[in-house]
Scaffold this motif. Sequence first.
Motif, PDB file in Angstrom:
ATOM      1  N   HIS A 112       0.862  -1.183   0.000  1.00 14.16           N
ATOM      2  CA  HIS A 112       0.000   0.000   0.000  1.00 14.16           C
ATOM      3  C   HIS A 112       0.895   1.228   0.000  1.00 14.16           C
ATOM      4  O   HIS A 112       1.975   1.219   0.600  1.00 14.16           O
ATOM      5  N   ASP A 137      -1.057   3.094   3.779  1.00 10.99           N
ATOM      6  CA  ASP A 137      -1.854   2.529   4.868  1.00 10.99           C
ATOM      7  C   ASP A 137      -1.429   1.100   5.187  1.00 10.99           C
ATOM      8  O   ASP A 137      -2.174   0.145   4.983  1.00 10.99           O
ATOM      9  N   SER A 159      -4.988   7.460   6.489  1.00  8.55           N
ATOM     10  CA  SER A 159      -4.929   6.198   7.222  1.00  8.55           C
ATOM     11  C   SER A 159      -5.409   6.360   8.660  1.00  8.55           C
ATOM     12  O   SER A 159      -5.341   7.445   9.246  1.00  8.55           O
TER      13      SER A 159
END
Length: 326
Positions: free
Chosen positions: A156, A159, A247
């Motif tokens: 990612h 996140d 996030s």
Amino acid sequence: MTTPNPLLSEPVISYADVKAAAGRIAGLTRPVGVFAADAGEIGAADGWFAYEFSQHTGSFKARGAANFTAAHVETGDMPEAGVVIASGGNAGLACAWAARRCGVGATVFLPENAPAVKVAKLRSLGADIHQVGTEYATALEASRQYAADTGAILSHAYDNPLIAAGAGTLMEEIHAALPALDTVVVAVGGGGLFSGVAAAAHEHGVRVVAAEPEHCRALNASIEAGHLVDVPVDSVAADSLGARRVSAAALDWARRTDCVSVLVPDSTIVTARQGLWDQRRLAVEHAASTALAAVRTGAYTPDEGERVCVVLCGANTDPGDLVARA
């Protein structure tokens, strides 16, 4: 000094995670260069720039990618299909670089409007490239489907605890160079850099200023709402800072400390970027100049004598729009 919120549980990303990442990627990434600012250059009596754009692949993302890949190789769970990631460009470059170092394949999904300079670099690193849609969110969904179909391990852009902890190693190096630092200023997109840096900065009693474009304000909007929210994305810096949602780790650390969240208009981002070229001959991307715009414009005004370090986080940009001045 940062102060914790006693009502919060254990952090999503801890300082111990950052320290583990620092040990794991030692020798893989380049130490950040820290350089003194000229008087008044960043609006503080004592200021510095962290030249993280000199990192492998041109941005801080190499730190998280190196940590993510090395951790999975260490545990023996790196699949034959390799790694897949969605990215506006920088995270994909870092992923491809880290995967190649480990001898595994990398597949990168990115928007169709990603800067050509980043696409060309991805090809040079041997990545399998797929361009879909015009926003990061579309590329992310495509990467998830690819992982489900092929068994590739899904990374990612921001996140992921390993990615964020790797990014936080930057703060460890800044603190080693500037142990009396009061404040660090970072640009925020999805929050990987912010959460990692905040975890380390909190340990060292350093305030974090989180700078975002006015119309790419995922962290700022979530702080305001008190929970994660989606935001529209429209900024000159959207190729790097264009996350619709920050996030959970970033919001956690924003609530946990006395972080300062500020917004800057695109016009000031462009001006700050031009200023770095005029004054230092640095061709950075708009995400990097977002952090500088925060102090240049007064969105964050340091106190007299405050010791401030501005992180210049990346330079994967086409310098053709920078104006040559005599």
